[in-house]
Design an enzyme around this catalytic site. Structure first.
Site, mmCIF file in Angstrom:
data_model
loop_
_atom_site.group_PDB
_atom_site.id
_atom_site.type_symbol
_atom_site.label_atom_id
_atom_site.label_comp_id
_atom_site.label_asym_id
_atom_site.label_seq_id
_atom_site.Cartn_x
_atom_site.Cartn_y
_atom_site.Cartn_z
ATOM 1 N N GLY A 11 -19.378 6.830 -100.031
ATOM 2 C CA GLY A 11 -18.322 6.373 -100.928
ATOM 3 C C GLY A 11 -17.155 7.319 -101.097
ATOM 4 O O GLY A 11 -16.501 7.311 -102.141
ATOM 5 N N LEU A 83 -21.302 -2.239 -94.863
ATOM 6 C CA LEU A 83 -21.708 -2.536 -93.480
ATOM 7 C C LEU A 83 -22.243 -3.937 -93.255
ATOM 8 O O LEU A 83 -22.656 -4.264 -92.157
ATOM 9 C CB LEU A 83 -22.738 -1.491 -93.026
ATOM 10 N N ILE A 86 -19.478 -10.405 -94.417
ATOM 11 C CA ILE A 86 -19.192 -11.099 -95.681
ATOM 12 C C ILE A 86 -19.554 -12.574 -95.528
ATOM 13 O O ILE A 86 -19.078 -13.230 -94.596
ATOM 14 C CB ILE A 86 -17.703 -10.946 -96.049
ATOM 15 N N HIS A 102 -11.391 0.231 -91.198
ATOM 16 C CA HIS A 102 -12.199 0.533 -90.013
ATOM 17 C C HIS A 102 -11.667 1.830 -89.385
ATOM 18 O O HIS A 102 -10.441 1.975 -89.233
ATOM 19 C CB HIS A 102 -12.112 -0.633 -89.013
ATOM 20 N N ASP A 143 -14.781 -7.057 -88.221
ATOM 21 C CA ASP A 143 -13.583 -6.317 -87.741
ATOM 22 C C ASP A 143 -12.591 -7.178 -86.981
ATOM 23 O O ASP A 143 -11.835 -6.661 -86.162
ATOM 24 C CB ASP A 143 -14.035 -5.163 -86.829
ATOM 25 N N GLU A 172 -7.957 7.756 -93.728
ATOM 26 C CA GLU A 172 -8.482 6.714 -94.631
ATOM 27 C C GLU A 172 -8.205 7.079 -96.074
ATOM 28 O O GLU A 172 -7.687 6.284 -96.863
ATOM 29 C CB GLU A 172 -9.991 6.554 -94.424
#
Ligand code: GRF
Length: 188
Positions: A11, A83, A86, A102, A143, A172
């Site tokens: 996280g 991971l 959805i 990603h 992705d 990120e």
């Protein structure tokens, strides 16, 4: 504007997002969900006094989790190191409101199983000159949703996967919170 975070692991991205919006006048992280009861991401949310929940695959599949997420009235769901694929009911309940980060330049180096060091290993083995991040909308395939933002970084020939991973993770942490803010402030 309400953000709900999903994380499966440490996280560190969730941490950056919770810190970035901590005192934001218009945007608030309202909950964090994890599919791993021992994910450190849950602890990070508790440190920010943000409601944190873990869930089972059963709850994920049977609509119980969806109802709980809807109760927070999210404007954006952010997969920050999450991971699982959805489910369709989530995509239908939150159209164009679920985004993912990603750690590579999609459409290459994406798909099921392409996470963690595997991604960076593949990039190095392919002798790519650059890698980077892709922030994209989520659809029913891993992705493959519409790209929102990409940022590149160099790949050095002697890079180890760990070195490249660290370089990409920096991107990120730097860009995901800003892209989220842009999306939420530009949406009505
Ligand atoms: C990051 O590499 C991200 O790109 C990928 O999962 C990892 C999450 O790391 N989706 P963390 O749990 O945010 O530290």
């Amino acid at each position: 504007k309400h953000i709900v975070l999903f994380a499966s692991g440490s996280g560190s991205n969730a941490q950056q997002i919770m810190a970035y919006f901590q005192n934001h006048p218009q945007i608030k992280v309202v909950a964090l969900f994890s599919n791993k009861a021992d994910a450190y991401a849950l602890q990070r949310a508790e440190n920010f006094k943000i409601p944190a929940f873990s869930f089972t695959r059963e709850e994920y599949k049977n609509g119980a989790l969806l109802q709980q997420v809807q109760s927070f009235k999210p404007d954006l769901l952010v997969l920050a190191g999450f991971l699982w694929l959805i489910p369709l009911d989530f995509l239908q309940a939150f159209p164009n409101k679920i985004i993912n980060i990603h750690p590579a330049l999609l459409p290459k180096y994406g798909g099921k199983g392409m996470h963690g060091l595997h991604v960076h290993q593949a990039v190095i083995e392919a002798q790519e000159k650059e890698s980077g991040i892709t922030i994209h909308y989520v659809n029913e395939h891993y992705d493959q949703g519409t790209s929102i933002y990409q940022h590149t970084c160099p790949v050095n020939p002697d890079d180890t996967p760990e070195q490249l991973a660290a370089r990409v993770l920096e991107l990120e942490h730097t860009y995901l919170p800003k892209v989220i803010e842009e999306l939420l402030l530009s949406s009505s």
